[in-house]
Write a protein that holds these residues in place. Structure first.
Motif, mmCIF file in Angstrom:
data_model
loop_
_atom_site.group_PDB
_atom_site.id
_atom_site.type_symbol
_atom_site.label_atom_id
_atom_site.label_comp_id
_atom_site.label_asym_id
_atom_site.label_seq_id
_atom_site.Cartn_x
_atom_site.Cartn_y
_atom_site.Cartn_z
ATOM 1 N N ASN A 61 0.832 -1.209 0.000
ATOM 2 C CA ASN A 61 0.000 0.000 0.000
ATOM 3 C C ASN A 61 0.863 1.254 0.000
ATOM 4 O OD1 ASN A 61 -2.527 -1.194 -0.008
ATOM 5 N ND2 ASN A 61 -2.669 -1.313 2.204
ATOM 6 N N LEU A 62 1.817 1.277 0.911
ATOM 7 C CA LEU A 62 2.703 2.430 1.025
ATOM 8 C C LEU A 62 3.494 2.644 -0.261
ATOM 9 C CD1 LEU A 62 3.978 4.636 2.824
ATOM 10 C CD2 LEU A 62 5.611 2.918 3.621
ATOM 11 N N THR A 63 3.964 1.556 -0.846
ATOM 12 C CA THR A 63 4.784 1.658 -2.058
ATOM 13 C C THR A 63 3.981 2.148 -3.249
ATOM 14 O OG1 THR A 63 6.140 -0.174 -1.248
ATOM 15 C CG2 THR A 63 6.347 0.398 -3.568
ATOM 16 N N PHE A 64 2.809 1.565 -3.454
ATOM 17 C CA PHE A 64 2.006 1.956 -4.612
ATOM 18 C C PHE A 64 1.522 3.399 -4.502
ATOM 19 C CE2 PHE A 64 1.072 -2.705 -5.431
ATOM 20 C CZ PHE A 64 1.845 -2.749 -6.587
ATOM 21 N N GLN A 65 1.190 3.837 -3.315
ATOM 22 C CA GLN A 65 0.778 5.238 -3.171
ATOM 23 C C GLN A 65 1.975 6.170 -3.307
ATOM 24 O OE1 GLN A 65 -2.413 6.023 -3.320
ATOM 25 N NE2 GLN A 65 -2.602 3.797 -3.482
ATOM 26 N N SER A 66 3.159 5.712 -2.943
ATOM 27 C CA SER A 66 4.373 6.498 -3.213
ATOM 28 C C SER A 66 4.588 6.647 -4.709
ATOM 29 C CB SER A 66 5.591 5.819 -2.579
ATOM 30 O OG SER A 66 5.457 5.724 -1.177
ATOM 31 N N ARG A 67 4.247 5.592 -5.454
ATOM 32 C CA ARG A 67 4.360 5.666 -6.912
ATOM 33 C C ARG A 67 3.450 6.762 -7.467
ATOM 34 N NH1 ARG A 67 2.072 0.642 -10.186
ATOM 35 N NH2 ARG A 67 0.201 1.481 -9.186
ATOM 36 N N ASN A 68 2.243 6.866 -6.917
ATOM 37 C CA ASN A 68 1.321 7.905 -7.383
ATOM 38 C C ASN A 68 1.866 9.302 -7.093
ATOM 39 O OD1 ASN A 68 -0.347 5.839 -8.154
ATOM 40 N ND2 ASN A 68 -1.682 5.981 -6.368
ATOM 41 N N VAL A 69 2.471 9.455 -5.912
ATOM 42 C CA VAL A 69 3.057 10.752 -5.558
ATOM 43 C C VAL A 69 4.232 11.063 -6.483
ATOM 44 C CG1 VAL A 69 4.278 12.031 -3.756
ATOM 45 C CG2 VAL A 69 2.280 10.640 -3.163
ATOM 46 N N LEU A 70 5.056 10.050 -6.753
ATOM 47 C CA LEU A 70 6.190 10.253 -7.661
ATOM 48 C C LEU A 70 5.711 10.613 -9.063
ATOM 49 C CD1 LEU A 70 8.609 7.361 -6.628
ATOM 50 C CD2 LEU A 70 9.039 9.804 -6.422
ATOM 51 N N SER A 71 4.588 10.040 -9.465
ATOM 52 C CA SER A 71 4.046 10.355 -10.783
ATOM 53 C C SER A 71 3.752 11.839 -10.885
ATOM 54 C CB SER A 71 2.767 9.548 -11.037
ATOM 55 O OG SER A 71 3.048 8.169 -11.051
ATOM 56 N N LYS A 72 3.154 12.410 -9.838
ATOM 57 C CA LYS A 72 2.807 13.821 -9.856
ATOM 58 C C LYS A 72 4.055 14.709 -9.828
ATOM 59 C CE LYS A 72 -1.645 13.186 -7.534
ATOM 60 N NZ LYS A 72 -2.461 13.523 -6.343
ATOM 61 N N LYS A 73 5.110 14.239 -9.162
ATOM 62 C CA LYS A 73 6.300 15.071 -9.000
ATOM 63 C C LYS A 73 7.250 14.976 -10.202
ATOM 64 C CE LYS A 73 8.356 15.609 -5.082
ATOM 65 N NZ LYS A 73 8.018 16.980 -4.738
ATOM 66 N N PHE A 74 7.353 13.760 -10.782
ATOM 67 C CA PHE A 74 8.399 13.553 -11.781
ATOM 68 C C PHE A 74 7.890 13.374 -13.207
ATOM 69 C CE2 PHE A 74 10.399 11.964 -7.833
ATOM 70 C CZ PHE A 74 11.502 12.807 -7.816
ATOM 71 N N MET A 75 6.619 13.017 -13.385
ATOM 72 C CA MET A 75 6.191 12.648 -14.721
ATOM 73 C C MET A 75 6.131 13.817 -15.682
ATOM 74 S SD MET A 75 6.294 9.610 -14.726
ATOM 75 C CE MET A 75 5.811 9.469 -16.412
ATOM 76 N N GLY A 76 6.090 15.020 -15.199
ATOM 77 C CA GLY A 76 6.105 16.161 -16.104
ATOM 78 C C GLY A 76 7.362 16.175 -16.946
ATOM 79 N N LYS A 77 8.485 15.738 -16.377
ATOM 80 C CA LYS A 77 9.742 15.709 -17.121
ATOM 81 C C LYS A 77 10.024 14.330 -17.700
ATOM 82 C CE LYS A 77 11.968 19.288 -14.296
ATOM 83 N NZ LYS A 77 13.113 19.607 -13.419
ATOM 84 N N GLY A 78 9.626 13.287 -16.971
ATOM 85 C CA GLY A 78 10.026 11.947 -17.382
ATOM 86 C C GLY A 78 9.158 11.312 -18.428
ATOM 87 N N LYS A 79 7.859 11.615 -18.421
ATOM 88 C CA LYS A 79 6.954 10.905 -19.323
ATOM 89 C C LYS A 79 7.142 11.325 -20.767
ATOM 90 C CE LYS A 79 2.092 9.808 -19.998
ATOM 91 N NZ LYS A 79 0.734 9.931 -19.484
ATOM 92 N N GLY A 80 7.348 12.609 -20.997
ATOM 93 C CA GLY A 80 7.545 13.081 -22.358
ATOM 94 C C GLY A 80 6.336 12.772 -23.213
ATOM 95 N N SER A 81 6.568 12.121 -24.375
ATOM 96 C CA SER A 81 5.496 11.811 -25.312
ATOM 97 C C SER A 81 4.928 10.413 -25.105
ATOM 98 C CB SER A 81 6.030 11.933 -26.742
ATOM 99 O OG SER A 81 7.114 11.033 -26.935
ATOM 100 N N LEU A 82 5.268 9.725 -24.025
ATOM 101 C CA LEU A 82 4.785 8.371 -23.792
ATOM 102 C C LEU A 82 3.307 8.393 -23.429
ATOM 103 C CD1 LEU A 82 7.702 6.929 -21.597
ATOM 104 C CD2 LEU A 82 7.338 6.585 -24.037
#
Length: 397
Positions: free
Chosen positions: A247-268
């Motif tokens: 639970n803790l890990t998967f919700q950390s993934r969601n938080v990381l998505s909000k913080k890092f995906m603006g730069k990391g996701k690109g055109s994916l």
């Protein structure tokens, strides 16, 4: 003027009196169209030409406005709304319903076959790495056959996605550890606490303060899980803590998505994003599994572990791995079509379906207190989703 009038009358009379062969469509001679009317010195175009131009412009306007014409008994153009948008909405609804059905079905199959594999082969890290391996093969096959557009992955994309792949790897490994240690129904009851960790981590790392209704909706979730845990017959601390860790890990993934995906996701897009995460997770977990559990997925090692039917074990492991990849892939496809809150409600219903199916298949003994606690927790998750949905609506001015 009198001669003009007489001439015009003569032409009209000739037009009206002109015989037509039987079966021949009536036509108007050009002289009739051009004949001047009494009292007019100048010749003007016949009214039939104006009507034709008007109907043509009307049809063009209706086509531009999304309308079409159909013939009426009087040959008048009647605007009729096009049925295309309605059919398109119906097709989209049927597709979305099918995706939800596949999401639940793949999840049920995964939990059943995965539990059977883990009971016979208690090496959750190796099994998780194998599932990532099968998922990687599916993704590469999909790109090779052109079933989905191949991503233009760059070093920036990979570096941005790597933190997500790391927590994705840990979360799935902990889930399999829990599924191997306790009943499937109990693992999913504990995982109902995901909203609690979501609110906690969002407040800690994103500065999002929860509203009072959101906080109140968490109490039945926490109370229901506590009630179910104290009466769970298959309870072990390893299974409980592993599920809490996931639970803790998967919700950390969601938080990381909000913080890092603006730069990391690109055109994916979401499908390619999940595929790249799966491939990276395989390379992350495989050396760890070999280090901690050794080379255990060989015929000799399986025989030494007491596994008699190697073919059956491999068959179940492959089915579980395919369903593992399929249900997560379909989950991303659904998320592309609905809001996160709707997806969360669907996930709550999915847990109910999986818990009921697992109890039916494995015949796990369930006490009244355990069933009541599970029901309260899941009802709390549904209430939390509704509160989030209502809080997301714009207020009326």
């Amino acid at each position: 003027m009198a001669s003009i009038t007489a001439s015009a009358s003569g032409i009209r009379g000739a037009c009206l009196a002109r015989p037509r062969p039987a079966g021949m469509v009536a036509s108007t001679p050009r002289a009739c169209l051009a004949a001047p009317r009494p009292g007019m010195a100048k010749q003007r175009p016949a009214i039939g030409i104006h009507a034709l131009n008007f109907e043509s412009s009307l049809a063009s306007s209706m086509r531009a406005g999304g309308m079409k014409c159909r013939a009426s008994p009087s040959d008048a153009a009647v605007p009729v709304p096009e049925e295309g948008p309605k059919k398109s909405a119906m097709v989209e609804t049927l597709l979305l319903g099918s995706l939800f059905g596949l999401w639940y079905l793949f999840n049920i199959w995964f939990n059943i076959y995965n539990k059977q594999v883990l009971k016979t082969f208690p090496h959750p890290l190796t099994i998780t790495a194998f599932q990532f391996f099968i998922g990687s093969l599916v993704s590469l096959t999909m790109w090779t056959l052109g079933l989905h557009k191949k991503p233009q992955a760059s070093t920036e994309n990979v570096m941005g996605v790597s933190p997500l792949a790391a927590v994705h790897t840990l979360g799935n490994a902990l889930t399999n550890i829990s599924l191997g240690a306790v009943a499937v129904s109990f693992t999913h009851t504990i995982k109902a606490l995901e909203p609690f960790f979501s609110v906690l981590l969002s407040a800690m790392f994103l500065g999002e303060s929860p509203t009072l209704p959101v906080v109140l909706s968490l109490f039945p979730i926490i109370g229901g899980v506590a009630l179910a845990s104290t009466s769970e017959l298959s309870f072990t601390w390893v299974g409980f803590l592993a599920a809490m860790g996931s639970n803790l890990t998967f919700q950390s993934r969601n938080v990381l998505s909000k913080k890092f995906m603006g730069k990391g996701k690109g055109s994916l897009d979401n499908i390619n994003l999940f595929s790249i995460i799966t491939i990276l997770s395989f390379f992350i977990l495989t050396p760890i599994a070999l280090l901690l559990e050794g080379v255990t997925f060989t015929p000799a090692a399986l025989t030494a572990a007491g596994v008699l039917n190697h073919t059956l074990l491999l068959k179940r492991a492959v089915i579980a791995a395919l369903c593992f990849h399929a249900y997560q892939q379909v989950s991303y496809m659904i998320l592309q079509r609905v809001s996160p809150v709707t997806h969360s409600i669907g996930n709550c219903v999915k847990r109910v379906v999986v818990i009921v199916a697992s109890v039916f298949v494995f015949q796990n003994p369930v006490t009244t207190q355990n069933a009541l606690g599970t029901a309260i927790a899941l009802a709390g998750v549904f209430g939390y989703s509704q509160v989030k949905r209502l809080s997301g609506k714009p207020k009326a001015a």
